[in-house]
Design a protein around this motif. Structure first.
Motif, mmCIF file in Angstrom:
data_model
loop_
_atom_site.group_PDB
_atom_site.id
_atom_site.type_symbol
_atom_site.label_atom_id
_atom_site.label_comp_id
_atom_site.label_asym_id
_atom_site.label_seq_id
_atom_site.Cartn_x
_atom_site.Cartn_y
_atom_site.Cartn_z
ATOM 1 N N PHE A 152 33.173 77.208 60.442
ATOM 2 C CA PHE A 152 32.331 77.996 61.364
ATOM 3 C C PHE A 152 31.066 77.289 61.541
ATOM 4 O O PHE A 152 30.558 76.997 62.661
ATOM 5 N N SER A 153 30.488 76.596 60.347
ATOM 6 C CA SER A 153 29.210 75.896 60.607
ATOM 7 C C SER A 153 29.388 74.524 61.583
ATOM 8 O O SER A 153 28.730 74.289 62.407
ATOM 9 N N SER A 154 30.848 74.145 61.231
ATOM 10 C CA SER A 154 31.237 72.812 62.299
ATOM 11 C C SER A 154 31.245 73.227 63.371
ATOM 12 O O SER A 154 30.925 72.452 64.409
ATOM 13 N N THR A 155 31.893 74.406 63.841
ATOM 14 C CA THR A 155 31.754 74.846 65.236
ATOM 15 C C THR A 155 30.493 74.828 65.885
ATOM 16 O O THR A 155 30.163 74.377 67.048
ATOM 17 N N LEU A 156 29.514 75.480 65.133
ATOM 18 C CA LEU A 156 28.093 75.996 65.626
ATOM 19 C C LEU A 156 27.267 74.431 65.879
ATOM 20 O O LEU A 156 26.581 74.266 66.780
ATOM 21 N N GLU A 157 27.708 73.602 64.813
ATOM 22 C CA GLU A 157 26.936 72.197 64.848
ATOM 23 C C GLU A 157 27.503 71.477 66.078
ATOM 24 O O GLU A 157 26.804 70.922 66.778
ATOM 25 N N LEU A 177 33.138 65.449 72.504
ATOM 26 C CA LEU A 177 34.318 66.292 72.880
ATOM 27 C C LEU A 177 35.785 65.900 72.484
ATOM 28 O O LEU A 177 36.343 66.741 72.034
ATOM 29 N N LYS A 178 35.854 64.844 72.400
ATOM 30 C CA LYS A 178 36.884 64.176 71.716
ATOM 31 C C LYS A 178 37.046 64.604 70.348
ATOM 32 O O LYS A 178 37.993 64.942 69.863
ATOM 33 N N ARG A 179 35.909 64.304 69.654
ATOM 34 C CA ARG A 179 35.863 64.707 68.014
ATOM 35 C C ARG A 179 36.215 66.395 67.871
ATOM 36 O O ARG A 179 36.825 66.903 66.956
ATOM 37 N N LEU A 180 35.617 67.254 69.014
ATOM 38 C CA LEU A 180 35.747 68.557 68.914
ATOM 39 C C LEU A 180 37.097 68.881 69.126
ATOM 40 O O LEU A 180 37.898 69.782 68.250
ATOM 41 N N GLU A 181 37.959 68.289 69.935
ATOM 42 C CA GLU A 181 39.403 68.226 70.219
ATOM 43 C C GLU A 181 40.029 68.268 68.852
ATOM 44 O O GLU A 181 40.989 68.809 68.513
ATOM 45 N N ASP A 182 39.804 66.967 68.543
ATOM 46 C CA ASP A 182 40.367 66.681 67.136
ATOM 47 C C ASP A 182 40.053 67.609 66.092
ATOM 48 O O ASP A 182 41.449 67.982 65.145
ATOM 49 N N THR A 183 39.083 68.189 65.900
ATOM 50 C CA THR A 183 38.692 68.919 64.662
ATOM 51 C C THR A 183 39.532 70.329 65.159
ATOM 52 O O THR A 183 40.033 70.969 64.019
ATOM 53 N N ALA A 184 39.637 70.739 66.383
ATOM 54 C CA ALA A 184 40.362 71.866 66.658
ATOM 55 C C ALA A 184 41.936 71.721 66.336
ATOM 56 O O ALA A 184 42.498 72.670 65.753
ATOM 57 N N ARG A 185 42.587 70.355 66.427
ATOM 58 C CA ARG A 185 43.629 70.341 66.326
ATOM 59 C C ARG A 185 44.094 70.409 64.645
ATOM 60 O O ARG A 185 45.218 70.704 64.354
ATOM 61 N N HIS A 187 42.544 72.165 62.777
ATOM 62 C CA HIS A 187 42.366 73.758 62.144
ATOM 63 C C HIS A 187 40.970 73.614 61.318
ATOM 64 O O HIS A 187 40.857 74.332 60.469
ATOM 65 N N GLY A 188 39.875 73.083 61.742
ATOM 66 C CA GLY A 188 38.840 72.784 61.354
ATOM 67 C C GLY A 188 37.672 73.363 61.860
ATOM 68 O O GLY A 188 36.543 73.399 61.571
ATOM 69 N N LEU A 189 38.096 74.408 62.850
ATOM 70 C CA LEU A 189 37.005 75.395 63.666
ATOM 71 C C LEU A 189 37.261 76.634 63.306
ATOM 72 O O LEU A 189 38.259 77.143 63.016
ATOM 73 N N GLU A 190 36.337 77.571 63.542
ATOM 74 C CA GLU A 190 36.177 78.946 63.753
ATOM 75 C C GLU A 190 35.392 79.577 64.755
ATOM 76 O O GLU A 190 34.496 78.817 65.176
ATOM 77 N N GLU A 191 35.724 80.550 65.352
ATOM 78 C CA GLU A 191 35.333 81.213 66.383
ATOM 79 C C GLU A 191 34.713 80.447 67.493
ATOM 80 O O GLU A 191 33.539 80.335 67.786
ATOM 81 N N LEU A 192 35.754 79.643 68.043
ATOM 82 C CA LEU A 192 35.113 78.609 69.167
ATOM 83 C C LEU A 192 34.509 79.352 70.269
ATOM 84 O O LEU A 192 33.836 78.686 70.926
ATOM 85 N N GLN A 193 34.908 80.601 70.600
ATOM 86 C CA GLN A 193 34.207 81.170 71.723
ATOM 87 C C GLN A 193 32.748 81.414 71.858
ATOM 88 O O GLN A 193 32.251 81.790 72.671
ATOM 89 N N VAL A 194 32.295 81.287 70.541
ATOM 90 C CA VAL A 194 30.856 81.462 70.392
ATOM 91 C C VAL A 194 30.091 80.239 71.270
ATOM 92 O O VAL A 194 29.170 80.523 71.713
ATOM 93 N N ILE A 195 30.662 79.051 71.106
ATOM 94 C CA ILE A 195 30.013 78.036 71.843
ATOM 95 C C ILE A 195 30.719 77.969 73.403
ATOM 96 O O ILE A 195 30.350 76.785 74.001
ATOM 97 N N ALA A 216 36.279 69.964 78.291
ATOM 98 C CA ALA A 216 35.537 71.105 78.348
ATOM 99 C C ALA A 216 36.455 72.245 78.712
ATOM 100 O O ALA A 216 36.547 73.288 78.190
ATOM 101 N N GLN A 217 37.343 71.902 79.744
ATOM 102 C CA GLN A 217 37.881 73.194 80.130
ATOM 103 C C GLN A 217 39.221 73.494 79.468
ATOM 104 O O GLN A 217 39.535 74.451 79.273
ATOM 105 N N ARG A 218 39.763 72.142 78.717
ATOM 106 C CA ARG A 218 40.924 72.619 77.907
ATOM 107 C C ARG A 218 40.396 73.498 76.585
ATOM 108 O O ARG A 218 41.000 74.280 76.040
ATOM 109 N N LEU A 219 39.031 73.105 76.121
ATOM 110 C CA LEU A 219 38.643 73.791 74.984
ATOM 111 C C LEU A 219 38.125 75.379 75.422
ATOM 112 O O LEU A 219 38.352 75.959 74.468
#
Length: 228
Positions: A152-157, A177-185, A187-195, A216-219
């Motif tokens: 969750f901290s990773s998502t918010l940061e 955003l590449k890093r964010l997509e990679d982290t999502a793949r 499973h290193g994120l939580e509550e992506l809808q917050v951002i 950004a649209q894919r995320l």
């Protein structure tokens, strides 16, 4: 004499009734106080090296960290108020219950384990207040809570950095955003809808290059997808 006694009794009854009303009001307010679960990490040398996440049983939550937005920064304090999903709230409270509200020892006490930072889990409601610190815990519920809060901290940061780059350094958005997509793949994120509001602003900004807006649209679609 009887009149005075009756009058005194009436006054006593009124005062007793007022006291009962006051006590009932206080009890009602206490009963309505939401439970709060807090996770704190202190890990010198990591980024951020300190953060605190608090989640209330009514969903209202806060995040504070001393993250740095650039290598030469001395610190960029970050505070966010947000609401977690019902699923996340229920999951956290269930894990807290399974962890016995952090009563007792959480740490494994093994000396040969590498330090991954001092973690503190705390629980507070109208009837109790408990907390415990650990480096590594063998308790499954605590392990799951730790993973949840760290992701969750990773998502918010990510959200913090993306918002900063969108305002001041748009060319850095593509890599972030590449890093964010990679982290999502992974499973290193939580509550992506917050951002999601931050991602929405990037996706709608015509001054941002199209590949970044597409990411950004894919995320955003991922953030809106039903949780499994």
């Amino acid at each position: 004499m009887a009149f005075e006694f009756t009058k005194a009794a009436a006054i006593f009854r009124r005062r007793a009734a007022l006291w009962l009303c006051f006590a009932s009001l206080c009890f009602g307010l206490q009963a309505q106080e939401p439970a709060v679960v807090t996770f704190t990490l202190d890990f010198p040398g990591s980024q951020p090296d300190h953060y605190v996440i608090s989640i209330s049983s009514d969903g209202h939550s806060t995040y504070d960290s001393n993250s740095k937005l650039s290598d030469d920064s001395e610190g960029d304090p970050f505070h966010l108020d947000f609401v977690v999903s019902d699923a996340a709230r229920a999951r956290v409270l269930d894990l807290v219950k399974r962890a016995k509200y952090f009563q007792g020892e959480l740490d494994s006490k093994k000396r040969n384990l590498a330090s991954t930072g001092t973690k503190t889990l705390a629980y507070r409601d109208a009837t109790q207040s408990t907390q415990a610190s650990y480096n590594y815990s063998p308790i499954p519920a605590v392990q799951e809570l730790t993973s949840f809060f760290q992701n969750f901290s990773s998502t918010l940061e990510f959200g913090h950095r993306i918002e900063y780059f969108h305002h001041y350094q748009k060319l850095a958005l593509d890599e972030e955003l590449k890093r964010l997509e990679d982290t999502a793949r992974q499973h290193g994120l939580e509550e992506l809808q917050v951002i999601a509001p931050i991602l929405q602003r990037v996706a709608e900004d015509a001054s941002v290059i199209n590949p970044v807006r597409a990411r950004a649209q894919r995320l955003l679609r991922q953030a809106a997808a039903p949780r499994k």
